[in-house]
Design an enzyme around this catalytic site. Structure first.
Site, mmCIF file in Angstrom:
data_model
loop_
_atom_site.group_PDB
_atom_site.id
_atom_site.type_symbol
_atom_site.label_atom_id
_atom_site.label_comp_id
_atom_site.label_asym_id
_atom_site.label_seq_id
_atom_site.Cartn_x
_atom_site.Cartn_y
_atom_site.Cartn_z
ATOM 1 N N ARG A 200 7.000 -1.799 -1.534
ATOM 2 C CA ARG A 200 6.388 -2.135 -0.238
ATOM 3 C C ARG A 200 6.563 -3.606 0.126
ATOM 4 O O ARG A 200 6.543 -3.959 1.301
ATOM 5 C CB ARG A 200 4.905 -1.731 -0.237
ATOM 6 C CG ARG A 200 4.712 -0.237 -0.017
ATOM 7 C CD ARG A 200 3.272 0.141 -0.174
ATOM 8 N NE ARG A 200 2.947 0.537 -1.535
ATOM 9 C CZ ARG A 200 1.726 0.563 -2.047
ATOM 10 N NH1 ARG A 200 0.705 0.192 -1.328
ATOM 11 N NH2 ARG A 200 1.513 0.968 -3.285
ATOM 12 N N GLU B 214 -3.717 -1.766 -10.708
ATOM 13 C CA GLU B 214 -4.960 -1.001 -10.640
ATOM 14 C C GLU B 214 -4.776 0.329 -11.357
ATOM 15 O O GLU B 214 -5.711 0.902 -11.882
ATOM 16 C CB GLU B 214 -5.291 -0.745 -9.164
ATOM 17 C CG GLU B 214 -6.698 -1.107 -8.770
ATOM 18 C CD GLU B 214 -7.044 -0.638 -7.375
ATOM 19 O OE1 GLU B 214 -6.190 -0.690 -6.467
ATOM 20 O OE2 GLU B 214 -8.189 -0.221 -7.194
#
Ligand SMILES: O=P(O)(O)OC[C@H]1O[C@H](OP(=O)(O)OP(=O)(O)O)[C@H](O)[C@@H]1O
Ligand SMILES: Nc1ncnc2[nH]cnc12
Length: 176
Positions: free
Chosen positions: A60, A97
């Site tokens: 991204r 994460e």
């Protein structure tokens, strides 16, 4: 009235693992006005700072970073997942994460003369950014700062980033 890019983000609870709320930014990318607002917002903040290169992490970070580079009149350096770049690389590992990974850049992608801006769609734990800071430092280039569309402030990425650099951290939208 201009569209607020943050209003287009879709939250997906428990994706990709239980306990994580995934921020799906694909509707932002699909909206011409919102995408332009994200790119212009980040580029506008760092205009006039002498940025020569934007670095972005696969995948991204490529989508947001490359148009920001064009807007700033800078080049773009892709930080890729391991084994994708064909020539000699610097590498850095990091925690996410939801897992861990590594990024690489070509050793000659940046020089000590470069002024570098880190760009990504979002910053969560700050692990990806810390890896990018290490890669920039490996080359001897100067770090101008970092710009994100979205900051997951509740994960406190600024504290993690402050452990490795005092460069400016800018986000267009923060989730507290
Ligand atoms: O601050 P952090 O905790 O490091 O998380 C932020 C990173 O996570 C996402 O990328 P991801 O690694 O999921 O890869 P992708 O761009 O290929 O989806 C996002 O695009 C950032 O690069
Ligand atoms: N919660 C999250 N949503 C989308 N991308 C992420 N990258 C790291 N954490 C994320």
């Amino acid at each position: 009235m201009a569209v607020d890019p943050a209003s287009l983000i879709i939250d997906l609870p428990d994706y990709p693992v239980p306990g994580v709320v995934f921020k799906d930014i694909t509707p932002v990318l699909a909206d011409a006005e919102a995408l332009a607002a994200v790119v212009d917002g980040i580029a506008g903040r760092f205009a006039g700072r002498g940025v020569t290169k934007v670095i972005g992490a696969e995948a991204r970070g490529f989508i947001v970073g490359a148009p920001v580079a064009v807007a700033l009149g800078a080049g773009f350096v892709p930080a890729r997942k391991p084994g994708k770049l064909p020539r000699d690389t610097y590498a850095a590992t990091y925690e996410l994460e939801y897992g861990s990974d590594a990024l690489e850049i070509h050793r000659d992608a940046l020089t000590p003369d470069d002024v570098v801006l880190i760009v990504d769609d979002l910053v969560a734990t700050g692990g990806t950014v810390r890896a990018l800071v290490k890669l920039v430092e490996d080359t001897g280039a100067q770090l101008a700062g970092m710009g994100f569309f979205l900051e997951l402030a509740f994960l406190n990425p600024r504290a993690a980033i402050a452990e490795v650099t005092d460069a400016e951290v800018f986000s267009l939208h923060a989730v507290e």
